[in-house]
Design an enzyme around this catalytic site. Structure first.
Site, mmCIF file in Angstrom:
data_model
loop_
_atom_site.group_PDB
_atom_site.id
_atom_site.type_symbol
_atom_site.label_atom_id
_atom_site.label_comp_id
_atom_site.label_asym_id
_atom_site.label_seq_id
_atom_site.Cartn_x
_atom_site.Cartn_y
_atom_site.Cartn_z
ATOM 1 N N ASP A 89 0.663 -1.258 -0.294
ATOM 2 C CA ASP A 89 -0.043 -0.003 0.190
ATOM 3 C C ASP A 89 0.788 1.242 -0.119
ATOM 4 O OD1 ASP A 89 -2.660 -1.220 -0.236
ATOM 5 O OD2 ASP A 89 -2.320 -1.686 2.113
ATOM 6 N N ASP A 150 -6.812 -4.403 -4.983
ATOM 7 C CA ASP A 150 -6.520 -3.068 -4.602
ATOM 8 C C ASP A 150 -5.240 -2.584 -5.154
ATOM 9 O OD1 ASP A 150 -8.045 -5.032 -2.889
ATOM 10 O OD2 ASP A 150 -7.924 -3.716 -1.236
HETATM 11 N N1 GLY Z 1 -7.047 -1.594 0.283
HETATM 12 C C1 GLY Z 1 -7.753 -2.112 1.672
HETATM 13 C C2 GLY Z 1 -9.185 -1.807 1.518
HETATM 14 O O1 GLY Z 1 -9.751 -1.499 0.471
HETATM 15 O O2 GLY Z 1 -9.666 -2.182 2.504
#
Ligand code: GLY
Length: 376
Positions: A89, A150
């Protein structure tokens, strides 16, 4: 005043109050109308920074610039101390903080920090399996072979680093990962898996699964939203028409399943009754993603009218039914987001990323101010 402008003014006002309230901490999610605050050590912390930059660009008020710059200083420390950055992330964290500062102020130190972040994201690349590992250390039995949808929103950091440095390794990794995501995370009917497993030694595909969705074969609405926006951004950088097509198809899948009030439940396959949680953040991400997608379509594109209508419906649904406009003491902009319903982790309240994408969509429509996913 237009509906969008009214919604933005309200969000800017709330952010002004929140700066005082939060101090050096970062809002994450909430359960009871009060954001849980943390040090700069979670995957969500860039969204607060991004909200501050958007408020600054919209209003020109230096109070937002000062607060945003303070968050970038905190992200500098986080990188130096390698605090909780061992995951994919990094793109969310540094695109909306230091990259935003670079885009707005042309601050050289912010650019260097963002390039360091891209290098750190590159450490998640697994050569043998040919993917970016989302979570956990190399060889982790649970997550060593796992990608998640994601990550499509983290790839812009790598494409950007390629543009800035000319070093093709960043772009090559992003493209291989995007292709793999398209092939394995997006299913034949344009729905998506949240995650997919590979053999980390051989790269052989194993199976799809979920983490936050209803079940392994279901479609988690936020995952679908990450795909809509993420593939549009991969198209922006590469001009590969397959990415544009994928974004479009995922968007159509999403929009054809909007409920009556146009804001999605947390999974497209969850049985719906009057207690089923929504995920307003998924609708906010999709709205922002649709604006990006539409920006790449010609005026006579056969899907344009459908996607434009979907954008209007989604954003109006949020503003009319979910926004905290007219509730001056509310901290968040959007009610009824969900983080992890099955895990009972913030299943129904504010999500800081929902607030970010909602504001990004609004300021782009109202004033043409884009988010911080690429150079302007
Ligand atoms: N990227 C983590 C979520 O969307 O919860």
């Amino acid at each position: 005043m237009s509906m969008w402008k009214q919604a933005i003014e309200d969000a800017v006002q709330k952010t002004r109050a929140n700066i005082e309230k939060y101090g050096d901490l970062f809002p994450h999610v909430s359960n009871d109308g009060k954001y849980l605050l943390n040090d700069n050590d979670d995957w969500t912390d860039g969204f607060w920074s991004g909200i501050l930059w958007l408020c600054y660009e919209y209003s020109g008020d230096p109070v937002f610039k000062q607060a945003a710059e303070k968050t970038v200083a905190s992200f500098r420390k986080r990188m130096d101390g390698k605090v909780a950055i061992d995951h994919h992330d990094i793109g969310f964290l540094y695109s909306l903080s230091s990259k935003a500062q670079w885009i707005i102020e042309r601050d050289e130190a912010a650019k260097q920090l963002t390039l360091e972040a891209a290098d750190w994201l590159m450490t998640r690349w697994r050569e043998k399996g040919q993917y970016i590992q989302a979570w956990g250390p190399t060889g982790d039995p649970q997550n060593g072979g796992r990608i998640i949808i994601d990550c499509m929103m983290n790839l812009p950091l790598l494409y950007w680093a390629y543009e800035q440095t000319g070093n093709e390794k960043y772009r090559d990794v992003a493209v291989i990962h995007a292709d793999k995501s398209r092939r394995f995370l997006v299913r034949g009917d344009d729905s998506s898996y949240h995650t997919f497993y590979f053999d980390p030694e051989t790269g052989e595909s194993i199976r799809g699964g979920t983490h936050q969705g209803y079940q392994d074969g279901s479609t988690w609405t936020r995952g679908q939203a990450w795909g809509v926006y993420g593939f549009a951004l991969s198209y922006h950088y590469t001009k590969n028409p397959l990415y544009l097509e994928t974004s479009k198809r995922m968007a159509r899948y999403f929009l054809e399943r909007l409920p009556e009030d146009d804001v999605v439940y947390w999974d497209f396959n969850v049985p719906v009754n009057d207690k089923t949680e929504r995920d307003s953040s998924a609708s906010a991400i999709t709205a922002a993603g649709l604006i990006e997608l539409l920006s790449h379509l010609s005026a006579d594109d056969p899907d344009r009218a459908f996607l434009e209508d979907g954008l209007q419906r989604s954003l109006k649904g949020l503003v009319n039914g979910y926004a905290t406009i007219g509730k001056p003491d509310a901290e968040g902009f959007l009610e009824h987001g969900s983080y992890h319903v099955r895990g009972n982790n913030a299943p129904d309240d504010y999500m800081i990323w929902g607030d970010y994408y909602y504001l990004e969509a609004l300021v782009r429509l109202e004033k043409g101010i884009k988010g911080y996913w690429y150079e302007r």
